[in-house]
Motif scaffolding. Sequence first.
Motif, PDB file in Angstrom:
ATOM      1  N   THR A 205       0.803  -1.231   0.000  1.00  0.00           N
ATOM      2  CA  THR A 205       0.000   0.000   0.000  1.00  0.00           C
ATOM      3  C   THR A 205       0.831   1.275   0.000  1.00  0.00           C
ATOM      4  O   THR A 205       0.286   2.368  -0.187  1.00  0.00           O
ATOM      5  CB  THR A 205      -0.939   0.017   1.212  1.00  0.00           C
ATOM      6  N   GLU A 206       2.148   1.179   0.231  1.00  0.00           N
ATOM      7  CA  GLU A 206       3.003   2.363   0.192  1.00  0.00           C
ATOM      8  C   GLU A 206       3.438   2.656  -1.239  1.00  0.00           C
ATOM      9  O   GLU A 206       3.538   1.747  -2.073  1.00  0.00           O
ATOM     10  CB  GLU A 206       4.248   2.152   1.064  1.00  0.00           C
ATOM     11  N   GLU A 207       3.731   3.920  -1.519  1.00  0.00           N
ATOM     12  CA  GLU A 207       4.268   4.258  -2.835  1.00  0.00           C
ATOM     13  C   GLU A 207       5.616   3.586  -3.037  1.00  0.00           C
ATOM     14  O   GLU A 207       6.404   3.427  -2.111  1.00  0.00           O
ATOM     15  CB  GLU A 207       4.427   5.776  -2.976  1.00  0.00           C
ATOM     16  N   GLY A 208       5.884   3.169  -4.261  1.00  0.00           N
ATOM     17  CA  GLY A 208       7.153   2.508  -4.552  1.00  0.00           C
ATOM     18  C   GLY A 208       8.323   3.476  -4.424  1.00  0.00           C
ATOM     19  O   GLY A 208       8.194   4.676  -4.689  1.00  0.00           O
ATOM     20  N   ARG A 209       9.478   2.940  -3.981  1.00  0.00           N
ATOM     21  CA  ARG A 209      10.678   3.757  -3.842  1.00  0.00           C
ATOM     22  C   ARG A 209      11.507   3.692  -5.118  1.00  0.00           C
ATOM     23  O   ARG A 209      11.491   2.716  -5.853  1.00  0.00           O
ATOM     24  CB  ARG A 209      11.522   3.266  -2.658  1.00  0.00           C
ATOM     25  N   SER A 210      12.286   4.749  -5.342  1.00  0.00           N
ATOM     26  CA  SER A 210      13.126   4.839  -6.526  1.00  0.00           C
ATOM     27  C   SER A 210      14.439   4.094  -6.320  1.00  0.00           C
ATOM     28  O   SER A 210      14.961   4.002  -5.200  1.00  0.00           O
ATOM     29  CB  SER A 210      13.428   6.304  -6.845  1.00  0.00           C
ATOM     30  N   GLU A 211      14.982   3.592  -7.413  1.00  0.00           N
ATOM     31  CA  GLU A 211      16.303   2.959  -7.375  1.00  0.00           C
ATOM     32  C   GLU A 211      17.362   3.929  -6.864  1.00  0.00           C
ATOM     33  O   GLU A 211      18.347   3.523  -6.244  1.00  0.00           O
ATOM     34  CB  GLU A 211      16.665   2.465  -8.784  1.00  0.00           C
ATOM     35  N   SER A 212      17.167   5.221  -7.068  1.00  0.00           N
ATOM     36  CA  SER A 212      18.162   6.219  -6.668  1.00  0.00           C
ATOM     37  C   SER A 212      18.346   6.292  -5.159  1.00  0.00           C
ATOM     38  O   SER A 212      19.350   6.823  -4.680  1.00  0.00           O
ATOM     39  CB  SER A 212      17.771   7.598  -7.205  1.00  0.00           C
ATOM     40  N   THR A 213      17.391   5.746  -4.389  1.00  0.00           N
ATOM     41  CA  THR A 213      17.510   5.801  -2.927  1.00  0.00           C
ATOM     42  C   THR A 213      18.430   4.715  -2.374  1.00  0.00           C
ATOM     43  O   THR A 213      18.818   4.770  -1.206  1.00  0.00           O
ATOM     44  CB  THR A 213      16.126   5.659  -2.260  1.00  0.00           C
ATOM     45  N   VAL A 214      18.771   3.738  -3.208  1.00  0.00           N
ATOM     46  CA  VAL A 214      19.530   2.586  -2.725  1.00  0.00           C
ATOM     47  C   VAL A 214      21.032   2.863  -2.650  1.00  0.00           C
ATOM     48  O   VAL A 214      21.717   2.445  -1.711  1.00  0.00           O
ATOM     49  CB  VAL A 214      19.267   1.352  -3.629  1.00  0.00           C
ATOM     50  N   GLY A 215      21.559   3.577  -3.656  1.00  0.00           N
ATOM     51  CA  GLY A 215      22.998   3.796  -3.760  1.00  0.00           C
ATOM     52  C   GLY A 215      23.651   4.371  -2.515  1.00  0.00           C
ATOM     53  O   GLY A 215      24.648   3.819  -2.005  1.00  0.00           O
ATOM     54  N   PRO A 216      23.147   5.477  -1.977  1.00  0.00           N
ATOM     55  CA  PRO A 216      23.776   6.068  -0.784  1.00  0.00           C
ATOM     56  C   PRO A 216      23.781   5.114   0.408  1.00  0.00           C
ATOM     57  O   PRO A 216      24.752   5.086   1.174  1.00  0.00           O
ATOM     58  CB  PRO A 216      22.911   7.305  -0.512  1.00  0.00           C
ATOM     59  N   GLU A 217      22.712   4.326   0.566  1.00  0.00           N
ATOM     60  CA  GLU A 217      22.654   3.392   1.696  1.00  0.00           C
ATOM     61  C   GLU A 217      23.702   2.290   1.552  1.00  0.00           C
ATOM     62  O   GLU A 217      24.367   1.917   2.530  1.00  0.00           O
ATOM     63  CB  GLU A 217      21.253   2.769   1.788  1.00  0.00           C
ATOM     64  N   ILE A 218      23.859   1.781   0.322  1.00  0.00           N
ATOM     65  CA  ILE A 218      24.858   0.735   0.100  1.00  0.00           C
ATOM     66  C   ILE A 218      26.267   1.295   0.268  1.00  0.00           C
ATOM     67  O   ILE A 218      27.149   0.638   0.843  1.00  0.00           O
ATOM     68  CB  ILE A 218      24.666   0.093  -1.284  1.00  0.00           C
ATOM     69  N   GLU A 219      26.494   2.500  -0.187  1.00  0.00           N
ATOM     70  CA  GLU A 219      27.811   3.123  -0.027  1.00  0.00           C
ATOM     71  C   GLU A 219      28.169   3.262   1.452  1.00  0.00           C
ATOM     72  O   GLU A 219      29.290   2.923   1.865  1.00  0.00           O
ATOM     73  CB  GLU A 219      27.838   4.491  -0.702  1.00  0.00           C
TER      74      GLU A 219
END
Length: 555
Positions: A205-219
Amino acid sequence: MTKARLMYLPLGGAGEIGMNCYVYGYGPEGAERLIVVDLGVAFPDMDSTPGVDLIFADIAWLEERKNQIEAIFITHAHEDHVGAVGHLYERLGAPIYARAFTANIARRKMTEHGYSEKSVTTVGKWPETVKKGPFEVGFVPISHSIPESSGLVIDTKGGRIIHTGDFKIDVEPGIGEPFDHDLWASLGKDGVKAMVIDSTNVFSTEEGRSESTVGPEIENFLKDAKGMVAATTFASNVSRVRTIALAAQRAGRSVCLLGRSMRRMVEAATDVGILEDFPPVISAEDVSSMPRENVLLLVTGSQGERRAASAQLARGKYMGITMKEGDTFLFSSKTIPGNEKGVIYIINQFSELGVDVVDDRSGLYHVSGHANRPDLDVMRDLVKPQTVIPMHGEHRHLREHAKIAEEAGVQSVLAVNGMMIDLSGNQPKVAEYIETGRTYLDGTVKVGQFDGVVRDRIRMALNGHVIVTLIIDEDGDPLGDPWCEVMGLPEMGRNNAPLVDVLEEDLSQFMGRAKDKTIADDTKLEKELRTLARKTAQAEIGKKPEVSVIISRLG
């Protein structure tokens, strides 16, 4: 003159996730010209399909109408959409159309099976179209977890159909085109008869997140990690592969690709020019000479596949590389339902090595490639179709998606595999039901779902197996007693005697009292020996095994 009919028929992917195969038809009823959208695979499991390599949709209905098929269109290069093209091409024989990246993957599959690369044609994106028979088909860019994913605009004199393929709404996908709201809205301006749409994440039910949000977290994760880090994701998710590789580079780690499909996908994306900033990679041999804290292994096997790089690392070694205490393994992926056992097994194996495992329960290191419910609503409101037809989901997904469309005031059809839908009028209706099923690739042979091969294999796995051998001489008399071999059964029975001895004793006694008429009839004798062997085993070990009886007659 027979009235033309516009029809939709899912043969795989509607009522399940995977094995996608959809058929559209237009023309006189029963003689429609046809196009096929996607030819994908599903993957086996040890519980229901032991020993099977791949699973395909049953295309018998299509094969019978081979001369009516105009073309095959592939929406994107995930295995559940393109994986069967080489396996099933001979039975369909129609030309294949796809965009550049997908065409690259499809050609590799075709050449692996001995077909010409010319059987696959590369197509540009919308507004370019392909005209085949009564169909005009265009590939519309859409964001997903693999490059150059496309929805299809399928135009006929009977109306426009939009087939979304797998999608999400992401305006910053990294690799691949961002979702274009204006473009998709423009497709519906002149009316859309039906939109056949992805339903995978309808319960989110939540809006989908963008792929762009993943990079900083993995870094940040890689900067904080000690020792060597291995990360796994779907090899086909080239954008995620790139995200992880660039994050590793920024964190001061060199990247080593491990696993055939990982290297193949990066190579394909580079070949077609959509992966231009991928950092230099090191070989497996280079890893041993580098400080562990300066290495990132990017590996296959996010779903617990036994032969993938991650599973082999968990077992101790892969291409000379070992992981040890102080290292970390990252799952930048979601476990597909049904694969939990394999993934947990690998996690425990890494734990035994002292390797810390981080999965995505926190939601930081992975985003889905499928539209959540709010995104499905956005797509429906942009296109404004007359009818919504959910696809790509289990029955519960399709049913829920149909309900939310109806609640929004749009008529919907719940169509599962084998249900042919007539879209000719303003009110869709079920035209007929087609018998559907599955085809198993078992080694190098294709077997039908109901051929009995897999069923017998399961029965042997559950119940064990007894082989009874009996020799009959030239005069029709038993040459010695029957003897038995057992497999997958306890050695000792309830009476503290070897199971084989008890079986052979009971069978010998039977032969001593059997009538000549019974001994002369192989069919009857085989039945009696099988029944007795199962009865004896049931009494001794509480199981009725599968029994094979071999009767050899001399002379």
